[in-house]
Design a protein around this motif. Structure first.
Motif, short mmCIF file in Angstrom:
data_model
loop_
_atom_site.label_atom_id
_atom_site.label_comp_id
_atom_site.label_asym_id
_atom_site.label_seq_id
_atom_site.Cartn_x
_atom_site.Cartn_y
_atom_site.Cartn_z
N UNK A 1 91.79 -38.59 -5.20
CA UNK A 1 91.94 -37.69 -6.34
C UNK A 1 90.56 -37.32 -6.84
N UNK A 2 90.25 -36.05 -6.96
CA UNK A 2 88.93 -35.65 -7.49
C UNK A 2 88.71 -36.21 -8.89
N UNK A 3 87.51 -36.62 -9.20
CA UNK A 3 87.25 -37.19 -10.54
C UNK A 3 87.59 -36.23 -11.68
N UNK A 4 87.40 -34.94 -11.48
CA UNK A 4 87.73 -33.99 -12.54
C UNK A 4 89.22 -33.97 -12.84
N UNK A 5 90.05 -34.07 -11.79
CA UNK A 5 91.50 -34.08 -12.00
C UNK A 5 91.93 -35.36 -12.72
N UNK A 6 91.36 -36.49 -12.32
CA UNK A 6 91.72 -37.76 -12.96
C UNK A 6 91.30 -37.76 -14.43
N UNK A 7 90.11 -37.24 -14.72
CA UNK A 7 89.65 -37.20 -16.11
C UNK A 7 90.55 -36.31 -16.96
N UNK A 8 90.97 -35.17 -16.42
CA UNK A 8 91.84 -34.28 -17.18
C UNK A 8 93.21 -34.93 -17.43
N UNK A 9 93.75 -35.62 -16.42
CA UNK A 9 95.04 -36.30 -16.60
C UNK A 9 94.95 -37.38 -17.67
N UNK A 10 93.86 -38.13 -17.69
CA UNK A 10 93.70 -39.15 -18.73
C UNK A 10 93.58 -38.52 -20.12
N UNK B 1 96.24 -47.55 -22.75
CA UNK B 1 96.58 -46.89 -21.49
C UNK B 1 96.35 -47.82 -20.30
N UNK B 2 97.19 -47.67 -19.31
CA UNK B 2 97.05 -48.41 -18.05
C UNK B 2 97.70 -47.60 -16.94
N UNK B 3 97.98 -48.26 -15.84
CA UNK B 3 98.64 -47.58 -14.73
C UNK B 3 97.71 -47.31 -13.58
N UNK B 4 98.28 -46.75 -12.50
CA UNK B 4 97.54 -46.57 -11.26
C UNK B 4 96.38 -45.60 -11.43
N UNK B 5 96.58 -44.50 -12.14
CA UNK B 5 95.50 -43.53 -12.31
C UNK B 5 94.37 -44.11 -13.14
N UNK B 6 94.70 -44.90 -14.13
CA UNK B 6 93.67 -45.53 -14.96
C UNK B 6 92.89 -46.59 -14.18
N UNK B 7 93.54 -47.23 -13.21
CA UNK B 7 92.91 -48.28 -12.41
C UNK B 7 92.20 -47.75 -11.17
N UNK B 8 92.32 -46.46 -10.88
CA UNK B 8 91.73 -45.91 -9.68
C UNK B 8 92.51 -46.18 -8.43
N UNK B 9 93.81 -46.46 -8.55
CA UNK B 9 94.66 -46.77 -7.40
C UNK B 9 95.77 -45.75 -7.23
N UNK C 1 92.65 -27.41 -15.05
CA UNK C 1 91.45 -26.67 -15.47
C UNK C 1 90.55 -26.31 -14.30
N UNK C 2 90.66 -27.03 -13.18
CA UNK C 2 89.82 -26.70 -12.03
C UNK C 2 90.28 -25.43 -11.33
N UNK C 3 91.50 -24.96 -11.62
CA UNK C 3 92.01 -23.72 -11.04
C UNK C 3 92.09 -22.68 -12.16
N UNK C 4 90.95 -22.09 -12.50
CA UNK C 4 90.88 -21.24 -13.68
C UNK C 4 91.58 -19.90 -13.48
N UNK C 5 91.85 -19.51 -12.24
CA UNK C 5 92.56 -18.26 -12.00
C UNK C 5 94.08 -18.43 -12.14
N UNK C 6 94.53 -19.67 -12.12
CA UNK C 6 95.96 -19.93 -12.18
C UNK C 6 96.34 -20.30 -13.62
#
Length: 527
Positions: free
Chosen positions: A181-190, A218-226, A341-346
Motif C-alpha cells: 500500500x503506498x504510504x500516501x494512501x495509508x496516511x489518507x485512510x488513517x 485506533x488499531x488494526x492491520x492498516x495501522x500496524x502496517x500489515x 486524493x492521489x487521483x485528483x482527476x477522479x
C-alpha cells in the motif's frame, strides 16, 4: 628426368608422416632441407629439358604438392600439447564450473596417460571438450554454502534464458502490484478514520455519559502496517471502565466451559455493593458481564442513533453502518467511502474503509481488572491482557470474552524481522492476500496466519528477503499439514486450537486446494 625422379623419391621419403612425427613439430629440420635441395635440383634440370615455360608449370605443380605435404604434417605430433591447448580453451568455463575434485586427487599421471590415448583415438574437436561438473557434485563438497549460492544463480539464470520468471520474482512482483500500500494512501485512510472517530467521541461525551468508556484508540492491520491490498481495515478500540472492587476476571478453562483463551467477568461483593452500583450491572447474564449485551447497547447507541448521512456529508464522505455478519454476531463496523486524493482527476468516491468498533476490557498480567491508564501505580509500559467482546459462539457462551493476542503477536513478528532483516511480515501479507482472493480460503483469518508464521519462525532457517519463495512454499506445506490434522495451536496460548470452529469438510476443501498448488504455487496469486 632421372634427377627429377630421384628428387621426387627423396621428397616422398622425407615427407612421410611417420618420420615427421619422430623428428618433432619443427618443419625446418633435415627433412625440410632435403626437400628444398630436391626441389632446387628438379627445377634446375627442368629448365634445361623443358624450357622456361615447362619449368614454370612444374614449379606450380610442385608448390601444390608442397601445400598438401604441409597439411599432412600439421597434425599435432605431441598429444600432451593438445591437452594443454584444450585446457587453455576451457579457461572461460572454469569461472562457472571448476574441475571435479576426483580429477585432482592423486591421479595426475594416470590422467595424463588417458588423455594421451584419447588424443590418439578421437578427433581433434572431441579432445577440446573437458568433463564439466554436475550440480549434484557441488552439494557433496565442503564449501556447501558457496555451491548452494551457485546453484541458485544457475536457476535464476536458467529462468532468464527460458524467459519465464522464477517464483521469487513472481512473489515480489505480486507484492508490488497487489499487496503493498503506498504510504500516501495509508496516511489518507488513517486520517479518514480519525475524522470519524472524532465524531464518535463527541457523541459519546454529549449523548451517552451513562456509558463509562475510556479514551478510544485506533488499531488494526492498516495501522500496524500489515494490510494486504486495497482492502483497508482499521479498528476503533473502546475500553470499558470497570471498578476493580466490583469485578473479577476468571479464566474460562477453570470453569465448566473449559474454553482456553477466554475469560469471564464476574460481578462480586453484591452484599456490600448491590446491583446498580456499577453502570454495567444492567448487562449482567447469570452474574457475569455479557459481551453480547455490551455489543447490542453500543449498536443501538452509536450505529442506530447517530445521523450518519449528515455526518458523512459534513466530512465529505459517505458513512454507513456495515451489515451484521451471521458468522460474527458481535461484529460492529462502519463503512466509509471517500475520494482518493492521489487521483485528483477522479471526483468519485472510489476508496473504501472498514472501521470496526471493538469493545474491550484490559487486565493486568496477573489477570486482575486493570485501572484506567494513569490511575494508581499501574504503568503504561506494563503488558496487559486484552479481552474483546467476541464470544466463540454456541449455546451458553454469551458471557465469554475472548483474549486477544494480536498486539503481542504483531510486536513479536516486528522484533524478529528487525533482528535478522526478515520477510515474515511480507509473507504474512502474501498469505492474507491469497486467502482473500479465494473463497475457499476465506476462513483463514489473520489470527490463524499470524500463529502459523510465528510457529514457522521457531525453526532455524534463513528469513531474508532473498528467501521469500522458499519460506512461502514451506508455509504452504506447514498449513496443509495443520489442515490435515485439524490442529493449529495459538502461539501464545498452546491450549487453544485455532481450527476448532471449522468443520471437517471445510478443512478438507482448503487442504486440497493448497496441496494441489504446492507444485505451482504461483497459481494461488490472483489480483
Amino acid at each position: 628426368m632421372a634427377g627429377v625422379g630421384g628428387g621426387s623419391g627423396s621428397a616422398s621419403g622425407a615427407g612421410s608422416p611417420t618420420e615427421a612425427g619422430k623428428q618433432g613439430t619443427a618443419r625446418g629440420g633435415a627433412a625440410d632441407r632435403g626437400l628444398g635441395h630436391a626441389v632446387d635440383f628438379m627445377l634446375s634440370n627442368a629448365r634445361l629439358v623443358l624450357g622456361v615455360g615447362g619449368a614454370a608449370m612444374l614449379g606450380i605443380a610442385t608448390l601444390a604438392v608442397k601445400r598438401v605435404y604441409d597439411r599432412a604434417v600439421s597434425v599435432p605430433s605431441s598429444p600432451l600439447k593438445q591437452v594443454q591447448t584444450s585446457r587453455a580453451l576451457a579457461v572461460p568455463l572454469r569461472g562457472a564450473c571448476e574441475e571435479p575434485a576426483w580429477l585432482t586427487l592423486g591421479h595426475g599421471s594416470s590422467l595424463s596417460r588417458s588423455m594421451v590415448e584419447l588424443s590418439q583415438e578421437r578427433p581433434r574437436e572431441e579432445c577440446i571438450e573437458l568433463p564439466l561438473k554436475s550440480p549434484s557434485v557441488d552439494c557433496l563438497q565442503n564449501d556447501s554454502s558457496t555451491h548452494c549460492i551457485q546453484s541458485q544463480v544457475s536457476e535464476s539464470s536458467r529462468s532468464v534464458l527460458t524467459g519465464s520468471p522464477s517464483l521469487q520474482e513472481r512473489l515480489l512482483l505480486y507484492c508490488h502490484k497487489h499487496v503493498d500500500i503506498p504510504p500516501a494512501h495509508a496516511a489518507q485512510a488513517r486520517q479518514v478514520a480519525l475524522d470519524v472517530c472524532g465524531e464518535l467521541r463527541a457523541f459519546l461525551r454529549s449523548r451517552r455519559p451513562d456509558l463509562p468508556l475510556a479514551e478510544p484508540s485506533l488499531g488494526g492491520a492498516l495501522h500496524e502496517g500489515l494490510a494486504a491490498g486495497r482492502c483497508y481495515h482499521l479498528a476503533l478500540a473502546l475500553p470499558l471502565t470497570l471498578e476493580t472492587r466490583l469485578w473479577t476476571a476468571v479464566p474460562a478453562e477453570d470453569t465448566l466451559f473449559s474454553c482456553p483463551g477466554h475469560w469471564l467477568l464476574r460481578r462480586d461483593n453484591t452484599e456490600y455493593f448491590p446491583r446498580g452500583a456499577s453502570a454495567w450491572d444492567r448487562l449482567l447474564v447469570g452474574g457475569y458481564l455479557s459481551p453480547s449485551s455490551v455489543t447490542d447497547v453500543l449498536r443501538n447507541g452509536l450505529l442506530d442513533s447517530m445521523n450518519w448521512p449528515v455526518i458523512g456529508a459534513l466530512l465529505g464522505y459517505v458513512v454507513r453502518p456495515a451489515l451484521q455478519s451471521h458468522s460474527e454476531p458481535g461484529f460492529l463496523a462502519l463503512e466509509v467511502l471517500y475520494r482518493d486524493d492521489t487521483m485528483w482527476l477522479n471526483e468519485q468516491l472510489n476508496s473504501k474503509l472498514t472501521l470496526e468498533i471493538l469493545p474491550r476490557v484490559e487486565l493486568t498480567e496477573s489477570g486482575e481488572i486493570a485501572p484506567p491508564p494513569g490511575v494508581g501505580q499501574d504503568k503504561e509500559s506494563e503488558r496487559r491482557r486484552i479481552l474483546i467482546a467476541r464470544p466463540p459462539g454456541g449455546s451458553g457462551s454469551e458471557a465469554l470474552w475472548r483474549e486477544s493476542f494480536r498486539a503481542a503477536e504483531v510486536a513479536h513478528l516486528a522484533q524478529l524481522d528487525n533482528t535478522d532483516h526478515g520477510c515474515r511480515r511480507m509473507a504474512l501479507c502474501l498469505l492474507k492476500s491469497v486467502a482473500r482472493a479465494h473463497d475457499t480460503l476465506a476462513l483463514l483469518d489473520s489470527e490463524i496466519l499470524r500463529s502459523l508464521l510465528l510457529h514457522a519462525s521457531d525453526e532455524p532457517v534463513h528469513w531474508g528477503r532473498t528467501a521469500l519463495a522458499e519460506r512461502f512454499v514451506e508455509l504452504l506445506q506447514r498449513l496443509v499439514g495443520c489442515l490435515e490434522r485439524g490442529l493449529l495451536p495459538a502461539y501464545f496460548c498452546p491450549q487453544k486450537n485455532l481450527l476448532k470452529g471449522i468443520s471437517e469438510a471445510q478443512l478438507d476443501e482448503m487442504g486440497f486446494l493448497l496441496y494441489s498448488a504446492l507444485g505451482k504455487p504461483e497459481t494461488l496469486l490472483r489480483a
